[in-house]
Design a protein around this motif. Structure first.
Motif, PDB file in Angstrom:
ATOM      1  N   GLU A   1     -12.135 105.842  13.079  1.00  0.00           N
ATOM      2  CA  GLU A   1     -13.566 106.010  13.329  1.00  0.00           C
ATOM      3  C   GLU A   1     -14.340 104.752  12.941  1.00  0.00           C
ATOM      4  OE1 GLU A   1     -13.773 110.862  12.534  1.00  0.00           O
ATOM      5  OE2 GLU A   1     -14.263 109.426  10.946  1.00  0.00           O
ATOM      6  N   ALA A   2     -13.960 104.140  11.815  1.00  0.00           N
ATOM      7  CA  ALA A   2     -14.623 102.910  11.383  1.00  0.00           C
ATOM      8  C   ALA A   2     -14.386 101.785  12.377  1.00  0.00           C
ATOM      9  CB  ALA A   2     -14.123 102.509   9.995  1.00  0.00           C
TER      10      ALA A   2
ATOM     11  N   VAL B   1      -7.452 104.181   1.106  1.00  0.00           N
ATOM     12  CA  VAL B   1      -7.046 102.768   1.176  1.00  0.00           C
ATOM     13  C   VAL B   1      -8.071 101.837   0.515  1.00  0.00           C
ATOM     14  CG1 VAL B   1      -5.677 103.074   3.262  1.00  0.00           C
ATOM     15  CG2 VAL B   1      -8.100 102.522   3.463  1.00  0.00           C
ATOM     16  N   MET B   2      -9.167 102.404   0.032  1.00  0.00           N
ATOM     17  CA  MET B   2     -10.215 101.539  -0.529  1.00  0.00           C
ATOM     18  C   MET B   2      -9.803 101.007  -1.896  1.00  0.00           C
ATOM     19  SD  MET B   2     -13.242 104.081  -1.844  1.00  0.00           S
ATOM     20  CE  MET B   2     -13.065 105.045  -3.341  1.00  0.00           C
TER      21      MET B   2
ATOM     22  N   ASN C   1      -2.985  99.898   8.597  1.00  0.00           N
ATOM     23  CA  ASN C   1      -2.918 101.316   8.235  1.00  0.00           C
ATOM     24  C   ASN C   1      -3.116 102.218   9.446  1.00  0.00           C
ATOM     25  OD1 ASN C   1      -4.305 100.091   5.399  1.00  0.00           O
ATOM     26  ND2 ASN C   1      -2.603 101.513   5.155  1.00  0.00           N
ATOM     27  N   ALA C   2      -2.617 103.459   9.325  1.00  0.00           N
ATOM     28  CA  ALA C   2      -2.724 104.426  10.419  1.00  0.00           C
ATOM     29  C   ALA C   2      -4.185 104.818  10.649  1.00  0.00           C
ATOM     30  CB  ALA C   2      -1.897 105.669  10.101  1.00  0.00           C
ATOM     31  N   PRO C   3      -4.593 105.026  11.898  1.00  0.00           N
ATOM     32  CA  PRO C   3      -5.997 105.329  12.215  1.00  0.00           C
ATOM     33  C   PRO C   3      -6.506 106.637  11.612  1.00  0.00           C
ATOM     34  CG  PRO C   3      -4.802 104.651  14.182  1.00  0.00           C
ATOM     35  CD  PRO C   3      -3.776 104.847  13.118  1.00  0.00           C
ATOM     36  N   HIS C   4      -5.594 107.590  11.317  1.00  0.00           N
ATOM     37  CA  HIS C   4      -6.044 108.896  10.830  1.00  0.00           C
ATOM     38  C   HIS C   4      -6.343 108.896   9.332  1.00  0.00           C
ATOM     39  CE1 HIS C   4      -1.707 108.962   9.963  1.00  0.00           C
ATOM     40  NE2 HIS C   4      -2.040 109.776   8.960  1.00  0.00           N
ATOM     41  N   LEU C   5      -5.980 107.833   8.615  1.00  0.00           N
ATOM     42  CA  LEU C   5      -6.184 107.819   7.163  1.00  0.00           C
ATOM     43  C   LEU C   5      -7.671 107.679   6.826  1.00  0.00           C
ATOM     44  CD1 LEU C   5      -3.300 105.505   5.852  1.00  0.00           C
ATOM     45  CD2 LEU C   5      -3.514 107.984   5.595  1.00  0.00           C
TER      46      LEU C   5
ATOM     47  N   MET D   1     -16.856 108.007   2.434  1.00  0.00           N
ATOM     48  CA  MET D   1     -15.476 108.015   1.956  1.00  0.00           C
ATOM     49  C   MET D   1     -14.555 108.809   2.870  1.00  0.00           C
ATOM     50  SD  MET D   1     -16.328 108.492  -2.104  1.00  0.00           S
ATOM     51  CE  MET D   1     -14.644 108.279  -2.647  1.00  0.00           C
ATOM     52  N   ASP D   2     -15.095 109.781   3.583  1.00  0.00           N
ATOM     53  CA  ASP D   2     -14.266 110.630   4.438  1.00  0.00           C
ATOM     54  C   ASP D   2     -14.066 110.061   5.841  1.00  0.00           C
ATOM     55  OD1 ASP D   2     -13.985 112.521   2.413  1.00  0.00           O
ATOM     56  OD2 ASP D   2     -15.911 113.457   2.938  1.00  0.00           O
ATOM     57  N   THR D   3     -14.718 108.972   6.159  1.00  0.00           N
ATOM     58  CA  THR D   3     -14.542 108.347   7.474  1.00  0.00           C
ATOM     59  C   THR D   3     -13.120 107.826   7.603  1.00  0.00           C
ATOM     60  OG1 THR D   3     -16.870 107.663   7.453  1.00  0.00           O
ATOM     61  CG2 THR D   3     -15.418 106.569   9.035  1.00  0.00           C
TER      62      THR D   3
END
Length: 484
Positions: A178-179, A225-226, A216-220, A172-174
């Motif tokens: 990073e994904a 957003v899930m 969406n922004a890469p840092h989120l 969930m914290d990824t």
């Protein structure tokens, strides 16, 4: 300018027969037949290489089933690259897969299987004998082999066998960035339109649509957003349940979870489409009374052996019918002999009414339209329709017999009213029996774990003919005794 005639009721079957893909199959079949009929192996090889270069491996996979088994590996070997060979093996039939595996070495099989998704690898390797399967698995990279064995351990026609265990799942914290980086680093894993989100113990928490990786922004973090997973199945769920869930909710991918809600795999929409084709093939074969595979191009003698057991039952039922008709001739009285002439009418009309009832119920069961709560209403509705149809056509048949005698063209030497009454009541009784058989036989087969489509097959049809004719003759004997 003269307009072309357009028939809006052109059947879908006719449209499919004239489809672009079917026309392409015919062209490829003709080309392959011509290549096979050449006199020298050099000419055969030249023509097959040309065909393999000009056409898609998927089209060749469908066309290969028309070739003799010893020629199919030649077509496979002359495909342009490994990717084309993989596509060919995934899309072709089991007979062609077996022919190719008999031709290639274990090392070639290893190179082929290692590049396939695990679920496709399991399907393709089903044709291998157990000893060779183990030999090939020993050559495959351990992690890949483990994933293949994980899918193979599940029962056939279950969610566990349909799923792929190569998918993208993150904590969930990824973050989205990073994904996305991990996805880019693993181009061989198919993106199933959804990125799954797990907690620290591996339990499924939600999913992120692939579109969110772009907008969406890469840092989120993914937790922000899930979306919640509303539909999932266990690995033991039947393929029919998987098809029903995906079709009803129009899901691009369906998660498969274990006992503790851990994510085991994903059933993609493409997997569901293949399962639907297999279910349709098996249902059509059951309704036709044959054990053969509808889409497989098997030799004539194998098709005969697949159909023969079902037809033996029909033969036995026909002999019983002859015995029933012979017993009627033992009674004195011209009216009983005359009712024999109406046997084709009785068995034909009552059989059609019974098949209509069973087919409607089988379709409702197959599409998920028949539940425990609606079963009673469906049964009542079909019985009312069947009984009403039998009564209406029974009265009509009786009136026709009486009317033909009235205008002097029937040739009946006995009271036409009596014959008409026997035919009318007998037809109604036969239709009642056929309706009850057509309504309850699918439910009976479903209750004992047998495909309900058998209820529309030749076995039940043969039983229906015997039952309806016997009831017709019993009614004729009873009414004859009352009318004399």
């Amino acid at each position: 300018m003269e307009r072309e005639n357009f028939n809006p009721e052109l059947s879908s079957a006719t449209s499919l027969m004239n489809s672009k893909t079917n026309q392409l199959d015919d062209i490829l079949k003709e080309k392959l037949d011509n290549a096979y009929h050449k006199q020298t192996s050099k000419v055969i090889l030249h023509d097959i290489v040309k065909i393999a270069c000009e056409h898609s491996p998927i089209d060749l996979a469908y066309a290969a089933s028309h070739l003799p088994p010893n020629i199919r590996p030649v077509l496979y070997e002359n495909l342009a690259d490994l990717e084309g060979k993989i596509s060919f093996m995934i899309n072709t039939d089991m007979g062609t897969r077996a022919a190719v595996f008999r031709h290639i070495s274990d090392k070639d099989a290893q190179n082929l299987i290692e590049q396939m998704p695990p679920d496709d690898a399991v399907s393709v390797m089903e044709v291998l004998p157990e000893r060779r399967f183990r030999r090939v698995m020993d050559l495959i990279e351990p992690q890949k082999a483990s994933r293949i064995r994980e899918i193979k351990q599940h029962e056939r026609n279950t969610a566990g066998r349909l799923m792929t265990n190569e998918f993208f799942a993150f904590s969930m914290d990824t973050t989205i960035g990073e994904a996305a980086a991990v996805i880019r680093d693993h181009p061989g894993i198919e993106l199933t339109r959804q990125i799954f989100v797990l907690n620290k113990t591996g339990e499924l928490q939600g999913y992120v649509p692939e579109r969110n990786l772009i907008v969406n922004a890469p840092h989120l973090p993914l937790r922000q957003v899930m979306k919640p997973v509303l539909h999932k199945v266990h690995a033991e769920a039947s393929r029919e349940e998987v098809v029903d869930v995906v079709e009803r909710y129009k899901l691009p991918a369906l998660p498969v979870v274990g006992i503790e809600d851990e994510l085991l795999g994903v059933v993609t929409y493409e997997d569901v489409m293949e399962a639907m084709e297999d279910i349709a093939d098996e249902t059509i074969a059951q309704m036709a009374g044959t054990g053969e595979k509808v889409r497989e191009h098997e030799p004539t003698w194998k098709r005969f052996l697949a159909r023969a057991p079902w037809l033996v039952v029909t033969l036995c039922a026909g002999i019983l019918n002859v015995g029933v008709m012979s017993s009627i001739q033992g009674y004195e009285g011209g009216i009983l002999t005359f009712v024999l002439f109406f046997v084709p009418l009785i068995t034909g009309l009552s059989g059609n009414i019974g098949i209509q009832c069973s087919t409607v119920l089988v379709r409702s069961m197959a599409t998920g339209g028949l539940s425990s709560g609606s079963k009673g209403d469906a049964i009542r509705k079909e019985i009312i329709i069947g009984v009403s149809s039998g009564g209406m056509f029974g009265v009509l048949a009786g009136l026709l017999v009486w009317g033909l005698d009235l205008i002097g063209i029937s040739g009946i030497e006995i009271p036409a009213v009596n014959v008409g009454l026997i035919v009318a009541v007998g037809l109604w009784g036969a239709c009642l029996a056929s309706t009850l058989l057509g309504v309850f036989s699918p439910l009976f087969f479903a209750r004992i774990g047998v495909d309900p489509a058998i209820a529309a097959g030749p076995i039940v049809t043969a039983i229906n003919d015997f039952l309806s004719m016997s009831i017709y003759f019993l009614i004729a004997l009873g009414l004859n005794a009352l009318l004399i």
